[in-house]
Structure formats: C-alpha cells, structure tokens
Scaffold this motif. Structure first.
Motif, PDB file in Angstrom:
ATOM      1  N   ARG A 520       0.857  -1.184   0.000  1.00 14.68           N
ATOM      2  CA  ARG A 520       0.000   0.000   0.000  1.00 14.68           C
ATOM      3  C   ARG A 520       0.892   1.232   0.000  1.00 14.68           C
ATOM      4  N   THR A 521       0.428   2.281  -0.619  1.00 12.38           N
ATOM      5  CA  THR A 521       1.172   3.545  -0.602  1.00 12.38           C
ATOM      6  C   THR A 521       0.940   4.231   0.733  1.00 12.38           C
ATOM      7  N   LEU A 522       2.047   4.575   1.419  1.00 16.70           N
ATOM      8  CA  LEU A 522       1.965   5.169   2.755  1.00 16.70           C
ATOM      9  C   LEU A 522       2.455   6.605   2.725  1.00 16.70           C
ATOM     10  N   ASP A 523       1.885   7.415   3.595  1.00 10.59           N
ATOM     11  CA  ASP A 523       2.393   8.766   3.845  1.00 10.59           C
ATOM     12  C   ASP A 523       3.386   8.673   4.999  1.00 10.59           C
ATOM     13  N   ILE A 524       4.646   9.021   4.716  1.00 14.85           N
ATOM     14  CA  ILE A 524       5.737   8.761   5.665  1.00 14.85           C
ATOM     15  C   ILE A 524       6.464  10.062   5.973  1.00 14.85           C
ATOM     16  N   LEU A 525       6.693  10.322   7.265  1.00 11.13           N
ATOM     17  CA  LEU A 525       7.529  11.443   7.713  1.00 11.13           C
ATOM     18  C   LEU A 525       8.909  10.889   8.048  1.00 11.13           C
ATOM     19  N   ILE A 526       9.961  11.426   7.386  1.00  7.79           N
ATOM     20  CA  ILE A 526      11.344  10.976   7.610  1.00  7.79           C
ATOM     21  C   ILE A 526      12.064  12.045   8.423  1.00  7.79           C
ATOM     22  N   VAL A 527      12.623  11.642   9.589  1.00  5.38           N
ATOM     23  CA  VAL A 527      13.396  12.563  10.440  1.00  5.38           C
ATOM     24  C   VAL A 527      14.835  12.068  10.453  1.00  5.38           C
ATOM     25  N   GLU A 528      15.732  12.817   9.807  1.00  5.44           N
ATOM     26  CA  GLU A 528      17.144  12.418   9.677  1.00  5.44           C
ATOM     27  C   GLU A 528      17.985  13.682   9.567  1.00  5.44           C
ATOM     28  N   ASP A 529      19.023  13.813  10.419  1.00  6.98           N
ATOM     29  CA  ASP A 529      19.819  15.043  10.418  1.00  6.98           C
ATOM     30  C   ASP A 529      20.880  15.061   9.318  1.00  6.98           C
ATOM     31  N   ASP A 530      21.309  13.903   8.820  1.00 10.25           N
ATOM     32  CA  ASP A 530      22.331  13.852   7.769  1.00 10.25           C
ATOM     33  C   ASP A 530      21.639  14.073   6.419  1.00 10.25           C
ATOM     34  N   PRO A 531      21.983  15.161   5.684  1.00 10.25           N
ATOM     35  CA  PRO A 531      21.258  15.464   4.430  1.00 10.25           C
ATOM     36  C   PRO A 531      21.434  14.390   3.366  1.00 10.25           C
ATOM     37  N   VAL A 533      21.987  11.057   3.857  1.00 16.54           N
ATOM     38  CA  VAL A 533      21.165   9.905   4.225  1.00 16.54           C
ATOM     39  C   VAL A 533      19.684  10.231   4.035  1.00 16.54           C
ATOM     40  N   LEU A 534      19.300  11.471   4.360  1.00 14.64           N
ATOM     41  CA  LEU A 534      17.902  11.883   4.197  1.00 14.64           C
ATOM     42  C   LEU A 534      17.493  11.812   2.723  1.00 14.64           C
ATOM     43  N   ALA A 535      18.375  12.309   1.834  1.00 14.20           N
ATOM     44  CA  ALA A 535      18.058  12.290   0.403  1.00 14.20           C
ATOM     45  C   ALA A 535      17.981  10.860  -0.115  1.00 14.20           C
ATOM     46  N   ALA A 536      18.930   9.986   0.352  1.00 10.61           N
ATOM     47  CA  ALA A 536      18.922   8.599  -0.108  1.00 10.61           C
ATOM     48  C   ALA A 536      17.665   7.873   0.363  1.00 10.61           C
ATOM     49  N   THR A 537      17.255   8.112   1.600  1.00 11.33           N
ATOM     50  CA  THR A 537      16.056   7.451   2.127  1.00 11.33           C
ATOM     51  C   THR A 537      14.804   7.949   1.416  1.00 11.33           C
ATOM     52  N   MET A 538      14.759   9.254   1.161  1.00 10.51           N
ATOM     53  CA  MET A 538      13.624   9.808   0.411  1.00 10.51           C
ATOM     54  C   MET A 538      13.519   9.137  -0.956  1.00 10.51           C
ATOM     55  N   GLY A 539      14.650   9.040  -1.656  1.00 14.95           N
ATOM     56  CA  GLY A 539      14.640   8.422  -2.980  1.00 14.95           C
ATOM     57  C   GLY A 539      14.225   6.971  -2.932  1.00 14.95           C
ATOM     58  N   PRO A 548       6.969  10.128   0.834  1.00 12.99           N
ATOM     59  CA  PRO A 548       7.746  10.579   1.984  1.00 12.99           C
ATOM     60  C   PRO A 548       7.822  12.099   2.069  1.00 12.99           C
ATOM     61  N   VAL A 549       7.927  12.603   3.307  1.00  9.26           N
ATOM     62  CA  VAL A 549       8.140  14.022   3.580  1.00  9.26           C
ATOM     63  C   VAL A 549       9.372  14.121   4.477  1.00  9.26           C
ATOM     64  N   ALA A 550      10.318  15.020   4.124  1.00  7.86           N
ATOM     65  CA  ALA A 550      11.592  15.098   4.832  1.00  7.86           C
ATOM     66  C   ALA A 550      11.534  16.107   5.971  1.00  7.86           C
ATOM     67  N   CYS A 551      12.260  15.765   7.075  1.00  8.45           N
ATOM     68  CA  CYS A 551      12.458  16.691   8.204  1.00  8.45           C
ATOM     69  C   CYS A 551      13.869  16.463   8.714  1.00  8.45           C
ATOM     70  N   ASN A 552      14.725  17.508   8.680  1.00 15.02           N
ATOM     71  CA  ASN A 552      16.137  17.336   9.028  1.00 15.02           C
ATOM     72  C   ASN A 552      16.466  17.728  10.466  1.00 15.02           C
ATOM     73  N   ASP A 553      15.454  17.992  11.295  1.00 15.00           N
ATOM     74  CA  ASP A 553      15.708  18.416  12.678  1.00 15.00           C
ATOM     75  C   ASP A 553      14.646  17.778  13.583  1.00 15.00           C
ATOM     76  N   PRO A 554      15.053  16.976  14.570  1.00 15.81           N
ATOM     77  CA  PRO A 554      14.047  16.347  15.438  1.00 15.81           C
ATOM     78  C   PRO A 554      13.221  17.357  16.220  1.00 15.81           C
TER      79      PRO A 554
END
Length: 649
Positions: A520-531, A533-539, A548-554
């Motif tokens: 199923r297609t999920l709406d996902i919030l990604i929290v990762e401080d390393d840009p 790793v954040l870009a790779a996970t988003m991709g 996915p939606v990115a957030c670089n600061d907890p």
C-alpha cells in the motif's frame, strides 16, 4: 680461680684436718651449687630462646593474616575499578593482587603446619578463598567480554557475599587463636622463669655459706637478668624495624601507583593508535573497491552495460564487506548480539583462506586438512569461531617468527568421559591449529590460557588472545587442548560438541520465508539530520511507491507532523543533535499514538533493538531497497498500524 677454690687452697695451706674437711665439704657444696646453678640458668636460657622463637612465630602468623586481609581488599578494589572502567591494566592489577593473596595463603598454611587447630581453620579459609576466587573470576570474565552490566551486578552482589564474610571471619579467628596461643606461651615462659628464680634463690641460701658460691651465684643471676633485658630490647628494636618497613612499603606503593597510572595512559594511547590504524586500513581497502567499481561502472554504463553491472556488483560486495566489518566490531564490543547457528567448521575455515593469507603473509604456508567426520556440524557464533581461529593463527605466526607452515585440521572424534578436560562423553569436532614454531616449555604450557599472561615484549601483546579462545570454547560447552615440543612447534586443539539437527532444530535454523504482504502507498515522515542519508532514504521510499516528507531536525518534527494532513509512518534516526530519536518519538506519540514507527540506525543494529526502543521496529544501516521495503511493511503491519488503518478504511 673462684672464691671457693681459693678457700679450699687456703684450707689446704693451713694443714688443719678440720679445715681440710671443711674446705672439702665447702668444695663439694660449691661444686653442687655451681652445677645446679648452671643447670638452672641453662634451662632458663633455653626456655627464653624457645619463648622468643614462639613469640616471633606468632607475630609472623598474625602479621601475615592481617596482610592477607589487606591484599584481598586491594584485589577486590582493583576488580571494582576494572568492572567500572573495563581498563585491562586494572584487570592485570586484580590478577596480580589475587595471585599475591594465594601466595600469602600458601605461606600461612606452611608456617601453621605444626598446629592442628590452625590447620583446620586454614583448610576452611582455602575453601572460602576458592569460592571467592570463582566469584571474582566470573566477574572479571564478564568484564573481559564487555558484559559490564552483568559484571557490575555480580560485583555488587559478591561484595556482601557469604564467602567474603567467611574469609574475614576465618582470618580474624586465626589471628585471635594465635593471640591466645601467644598469651599461653608467654604465661608458660613466665612460669618457667619464676621457677628458675625460685631455684636460684634456694641456691643463693647455700651460697651465703659459701662466699665464693654466693658471689658466683649473684654474678650469674645478674647475667640472666641482663640477658632478659637484652632480649626485651631486641624485641622492641624488631618492632621498630617492622614499623619502619611498613612505612617504607606504603611509600613505595604510592610511587608504584603513580607510575602504574602513567603506564596505563601510555598503553591506552598505543591501543587507540593500533585500533584506529587497523580499522582505517580495512575501510580504505573497502572504499577503494566501492569507489573504483562505481567509477568504472560510470565509464562503461553506456558502452558495455554488462561490464558496468559487474563493476557495480564489485562495489556492492565492497560495501557489504564494510558493513560486515562494522557488525564484527559491534559484536566484539558486545553492542551486537552473538548469533548461534549450525556451522560446518571445515567450510568456515576454507572460507577464511583469503583473510588468513592477508593476515599471515606470503611466507607462511597455510594448509587445511579434513579427516573423517570433518563435515560434522557445531552450533556456535561464526564470528566468534572465526576470531578464535584467527587468534590461534596469529599466535602461530609470531611463534614461527613470520616463516613456516601452519596446518589447520578438522576431524570428528568420539570422547569418553573426562578424556579431554571436563568434556562430557560424546561426539566432538576437533579443530586443530599446528605450527612449526619454537614450541613451549612445560611451565609456559600451564599458564598460556591465563588472562593478561604473555611472553611477548611490552606493547606487542595483551595476553588476552588465548584466554579469549579458551573462554569461547568453554561457552560452547567444549574444551581446549594444547601440545608443544620445544624447537618443533605447538598444536592447539578446540573440541566443540557435535550438533545434530532434528526436525525442530531444522525449523529453527532454516530462515523463515517472509510473510507475504499487500503493498500500500503510505504517507511517511522521515526525520534524519544527515542530508545525504535523508536524500537517499527519500529516494528509496519514492522508488517503493510511498509518499515521503523530509524533516532534518528532530526539534522541528512536531511542527512538521502538525502541518501534514495524514501520516501513516514515522521513519526516524536514533542519534541526532538536540534530541534523540526515541525522545522525539515519545513526545510525538503522546499526541498521535496511532502512528507506526520505524527506527533506522547504524549503531544499535539488530541486537534486540525492538526491546530497547519501546517495541518499535529497528532497521540497521546500511540497508537495501528490499530490506527497507520489508522493514516498512513490518512496522506498518503491527496491530493498529498504518496498514490496519488502511484496511479498515
């Protein structure tokens, strides 16, 4: 000439028969008095010497028992510091102190061998020391294998344990009994002296009749008293010398502690340098494979897709090797759980050929032999078994001074009870590592498995390699054997219990087929401080068809969550600046408890991470698209998770 003899001579000169008879009688009496006096004083001297000897013996027993108490306390203090800091030098200090305590106990046993009462107490003390040694050894072994929490718990439990109280009680009873013996001996000596004095007084009465005898008796009495005073003065001088010696020992101990602290710092810096250099070397080799493969693939991706795919596969293999090295480091530091599984030792050894060749060098000829039963299985952690074989191979290389022949043999053997150490009867896989090195003498053979014992120069070895191998084999319910001939070589054999898989074991050892899941297609919030790793996970999540939606600061995660209309899953790093992932999730779930959570980390790995992170799923870096897809599905499939919610809709 004595007065009596002069009187006899004067009587002879007088020529008077009565005088002669009187002189003769006086001479006879004088001889009797002198003989009796000499015998009395001789016995008094012997009693005095015996009393001084027994007194010295008693003081030695009391001082030695007090010293043993102090040594045990110092050993346990060193062990406590070792448990807290995991500093191997403190482990060596504890081992040295406990060895000294054993030596003091042996000496105490020897010097009290003439006393059955003391021997009975010494026997109890030896048994209590053995129990205490096992308790402390277990604590040291847990610390050695980085099970610090378990070691600390055992240490606090053992601190007030019955064995320690029994040791203190027995040492106090030994000292008290020796003091009673000393008091009894002193009383007997005083009675003997008093008896000698009474005899001397009686003889003095006869000496009054004999002027010469009286003078001699008085002179001898004064001499006896002087000797007694001299003995007391000597005893006082001995006590003063003992006090001076104790002060000198304390001063020397303080100097040694200061030097020990400096040595620990130097050794710590050397260990850090060696560890950093080794890891950097291995990672640089692996990164060279990854970067080289990717660069070659980029050059040939258009001209030769097959070659480009091969280079990409090589780069992937290099990355996997780097990940495996990370897992080995985590396992070594006990941050990753050891995984016990069925292993065929001969296959594992043959798979280590490249590693052994690189480690030992071209001048060491490595041969792997397989005898009957070599294909038997054992159940163990493969990394631990590899480390044990590598430790033995490195020790063999050092014994051969870098040139010789190393033979690794695997064979199946059937052992009778107590045929090898404490092995239970049954089938075992015997894994032997034999070298053509210098061998070992019998006295070295008795100590090679002791922690911190090494014959290598300072800075060349810690003395932990063989002790780790021995501990690993014991944990596997096996045993280690060692044979050596000086000048011909050494053979170390590991006896590991044979593992025979039954139906339930086969089910346990066979990886379960992942349960099918509906994508199923999920709406996902990604929290990762390393840009990056954040870009790779988003991709990766976009490639899997999610939103996915990115957030670089907890600290910005609550606002990001509020701004989103729907969130099915939060994918969060664990260690981030400002706030850790678990701390952030705890705050978010208080407002949105229905959201599923997936932690992604390169530190905790899969070492029971779910239990440590509130039951949420944990994915270890690095990961592939397939493992990411499975982890997302597992996190969303939990009861009340995102997929349950979608299905309900």
């Amino acid at each position: 000439m004595s007065d009596t003899e002069r009187e006899v001579a004067g009587a002879e000169r007088t020529g008077t028969p009565w005088h002669s008879i009187a002189l003769l009688v006086m001479a006879v009496l004088g001889v009797v008095v002198l003989v009796a006096l000499n015998l009395t004083l001789g016995e008094a001297n012997r009693e005095r010497d015996r009393a001084l000897k027994l007194q010295t013996h008693s003081y030695e027993v009391m001082i030695l028992s007090a010293s043993l108490t102090g040594t045990i306390a110092h050993a346990e203090a060193s062990l406590g510091r070792y448990v807290i800091s995991a500093d191997k030098d403190l482990g060596q200090a504890y081992s040295a102190d406990w060895t000294l305590a054993s030596q003091q106990l042996s000496r105490l046993d020897r010097i009290t061998s003439d006393s059955p009462e003391q021997q009975a107490l010494i026997g109890k003390l030896q048994r209590a020391m053995a129990v205490r040694g096992d308790e402390l050894g277990n604590i040291a072994l847990n610390t050695l294998y980085k099970r610090n929490d378990q070691a600390l718990a055992l240490f606090y439990k053992a601190r007030l344990g019955p064995s320690r109280a029994e040791i203190d009680r027995l040492l106090e009873e030994i000292g008290a009994q020796e003091r009673r013996v000393l008091a009894d001996r002193t009383g007997l000596a005083l009675k003997s002296v008093a008896r000698s004095s009474r005899v001397a007084s009686a003889l003095s009465i006869f000496g009054i009749l004999l002027a010469g005898g009286a003078v001699a008796l008085g002179w001898l009495t004064v001499t006896a008293l002087s000797q007694r005073a001299v003995a007391r003065a000597e005893a006082a001088a001995e006590r003063d010398r003992a006090a001076e010696l104790e002060a000198a020992v304390e001063q020397a101990s303080a100097v040694l502690l200061a030097q020990e602290s400096k040595l620990r710092q130097v050794q710590k810096m050397q260990a850090v340098g060696q560890l950093t250099g080794g890891i950097a070397h291995d990672f640089n080799n692996m990164l060279a494979v990854v970067l080289g493969g990717l660069e070659l693939a980029k050059r040939q991706v258009a001209a030769d897709p097959t070659a480009a795919q091969r280079h990409i596969d090589n780069a992937t293999e290099g990355a996997n090797r780097a990940a495996a090295l990370t897992r080995q480091l985590l396992a070594f530091s006990r941050e990753e759980a050891l995984r016990s599984e069925p292993i065929e030792p001969v296959t594992l050894v043959r798979g280590m050929s490249d590693l052994l060749d690189r480690t030992l060098g071209d001048t060491i000829e490595v041969t792997v032999d397989a005898s009957d039963g070599a294909n038997w299985l054992v159940r163990s952690d493969p990394h631990q078994l590899e480390n044990a074989i590598l430790n033995l191979a490195v020790n063999a290389r050092d014994a051969m001074e870098g040139r010789g022949k190393l033979t690794i043999t695997t064979a199946g053997v059937t052992l009778a009870e107590n045929a090898v150490g404490t092995c239970a009867p049954g089938d075992y896989v015997a894994l032997s590592v034999a070298d053509t090195g210098c061998g070992m003498t019998p006295d070295l053979l008795e100590r090679v498995f002791e922690p911190f014992f090494t014959t290598k120069p300072a800075g060349k070895g810690t003395g932990l390699g063989l002790s780790q191998v021995f501990a690993f084999v014991r944990q596997a319910e096996g045993e280690g054997g060692l044979k050596a001939v000086v000048g011909e070589g050494t053979t170390v054999t590991l006896y590991l219990p044979r593992y025979v898989a039954d139906a339930s074991a086969a089910d346990e050892s066979t990886p379960a087929t992942p349960a099918p899941f509906e994508h199923r297609t999920l709406d996902i919030l990604i929290v990762e401080d390393d840009p990056r790793v954040l870009a790779a996970t988003m991709g990766a999540l976009q490639e899997l068809g999610h939103r996915p939606v990115a957030c670089n600061d907890p600290l910005a995660a609550p606002a990001a969550l509020d701004a989103l209309e729907r969130v099915d899953l939060i994918v969060s790093d664990v260690l981030m600046p400002g706030q850790t992932g678990p701390e952030m999730i705890a705050g978010l779930l208080r407002k949105r408890p229905e959201i599923a959570v997936l932690f992604v980390t390169g530190y905790a790995g899969d070492a029971g991470g779910e239990a440590e992170f509130g039951g949420h799923h944990v994915l270890r870096k690095p990961f592939t698209l397939a493992t990411l897809e499975r982890a997302v599905a597992a996190a969303a499939n939990r009861p009340g998770g995102a997929l349950d919610s979608i299905a309900a809709e």
